[in-house]
Design an enzyme around this catalytic site. Sequence first.
Site, PDB file in Angstrom:
ATOM      1  N   ASN A 128      10.448  -0.171   4.483  1.00 45.02           N
ATOM      2  CA  ASN A 128       9.387   0.826   4.389  1.00 45.02           C
ATOM      3  C   ASN A 128       8.297   0.627   5.439  1.00 45.02           C
ATOM      4  O   ASN A 128       7.563   1.559   5.742  1.00 45.02           O
ATOM      5  CB  ASN A 128       8.763   0.772   2.990  1.00 45.02           C
ATOM      6  CG  ASN A 128       7.521   1.623   2.880  1.00 45.02           C
ATOM      7  OD1 ASN A 128       7.589   2.844   2.827  1.00 45.02           O
ATOM      8  ND2 ASN A 128       6.354   0.979   2.864  1.00 45.02           N
ATOM      9  N   ARG A 158       0.837  -1.197   0.000  1.00 45.75           N
ATOM     10  CA  ARG A 158       0.000   0.000   0.000  1.00 45.75           C
ATOM     11  C   ARG A 158       0.872   1.246   0.000  1.00 45.75           C
ATOM     12  O   ARG A 158       2.029   1.215   0.393  1.00 45.75           O
ATOM     13  CB  ARG A 158      -0.917   0.028   1.234  1.00 45.75           C
ATOM     14  CG  ARG A 158      -1.984  -1.039   1.238  1.00 45.75           C
ATOM     15  CD  ARG A 158      -2.966  -0.844   2.387  1.00 45.75           C
ATOM     16  NE  ARG A 158      -2.346  -1.050   3.689  1.00 45.75           N
ATOM     17  CZ  ARG A 158      -2.888  -0.712   4.853  1.00 45.75           C
ATOM     18  NH1 ARG A 158      -4.066  -0.111   4.878  1.00 45.75           N
ATOM     19  NH2 ARG A 158      -2.273  -0.961   5.982  1.00 45.75           N
ATOM     20  N   GLY A 159       0.318   2.353  -0.438  1.00 47.76           N
ATOM     21  CA  GLY A 159       0.956   3.651  -0.313  1.00 47.76           C
ATOM     22  C   GLY A 159       2.331   3.737  -0.928  1.00 47.76           C
ATOM     23  O   GLY A 159       2.573   3.297  -2.062  1.00 47.76           O
ATOM     24  N   TYR A 201       7.147   8.132  17.104  1.00 43.66           N
ATOM     25  CA  TYR A 201       7.413   8.033  15.666  1.00 43.66           C
ATOM     26  C   TYR A 201       8.683   8.813  15.289  1.00 43.66           C
ATOM     27  O   TYR A 201       9.539   8.316  14.549  1.00 43.66           O
ATOM     28  CB  TYR A 201       6.209   8.574  14.899  1.00 43.66           C
ATOM     29  CG  TYR A 201       6.291   8.422  13.402  1.00 43.66           C
ATOM     30  CD1 TYR A 201       5.936   7.225  12.780  1.00 43.66           C
ATOM     31  CD2 TYR A 201       6.695   9.479  12.590  1.00 43.66           C
ATOM     32  CE1 TYR A 201       5.987   7.089  11.408  1.00 43.66           C
ATOM     33  CE2 TYR A 201       6.749   9.355  11.219  1.00 43.66           C
ATOM     34  CZ  TYR A 201       6.395   8.155  10.625  1.00 43.66           C
ATOM     35  OH  TYR A 201       6.455   8.015   9.260  1.00 43.66           O
TER      36      TYR A 201
END
Length: 241
Positions: free
Chosen positions: A82, A12-13, A147
């Site tokens: 990723n 995805r993405g 994050y």
Amino acid sequence: MQRTAIVTGGTRGIGAAIAIALRDAKFKVGVNYCGNEEAARRFCDETGIPGFRWDVSDYAACAEGLKQATEALGPVDVLVNNAGITRDAMFHKMTPEQWNAVIGTNLTGVFNMCRLVWDGMRERGFGRIVNISSINGQKGQVGQVNYSAAKAGDIGLTKALAQEGARKGITVNAICPGYIGTEMVASIPAEVLERQILPQIPVGRLGTPEEIGRAVVFLAAEEAGYMTGATLSINGGQYFA
């Protein structure tokens, strides 16, 4: 010689765009995923790229998943880290579970994957590792202490590992995307996007996943052997590291 690439979080993405770009550049590509089985099946069916399910935060699961991938595709020449998650909260409300989940996937997951392909790359005298960090690992972000810490750690890991791999033909580089037009960004209210986010970006638009994919293809190429330990900031001029 056709090189084999593995992209974590690749269905995805940004990850999907990277996998497709590598496939179109004639790499043999496999993708890892963990959560959304339906999206992964759809991506693999549409692209013909094989998918392998494991949790990158689990070292044993990475070992088993990579074993399956290498049996199907051959030894890993190119690794794109990723896979990433968010568990956003203001620090005074952040729980240990939120911290550990993000560090586990976004930083420990990079260690796990790199460690498991590293010996083979050293033995073969060739390797390309690309770690997808973030603009927020460079500048920090309110509500994303976990994050930002993980993504900053990815940059430090990249710089150190690049020094260890250089004499063995292994390059290790990082890419720090800014705001990219993915599902995650699409969930931001249009008013917030127009009034608060786009005005911070000098080029006046979101990036595209394909722009990140093209950068990965360059870093994965045979011809990119003199570029290692670098951090590419692909953010429309929003932040200069």
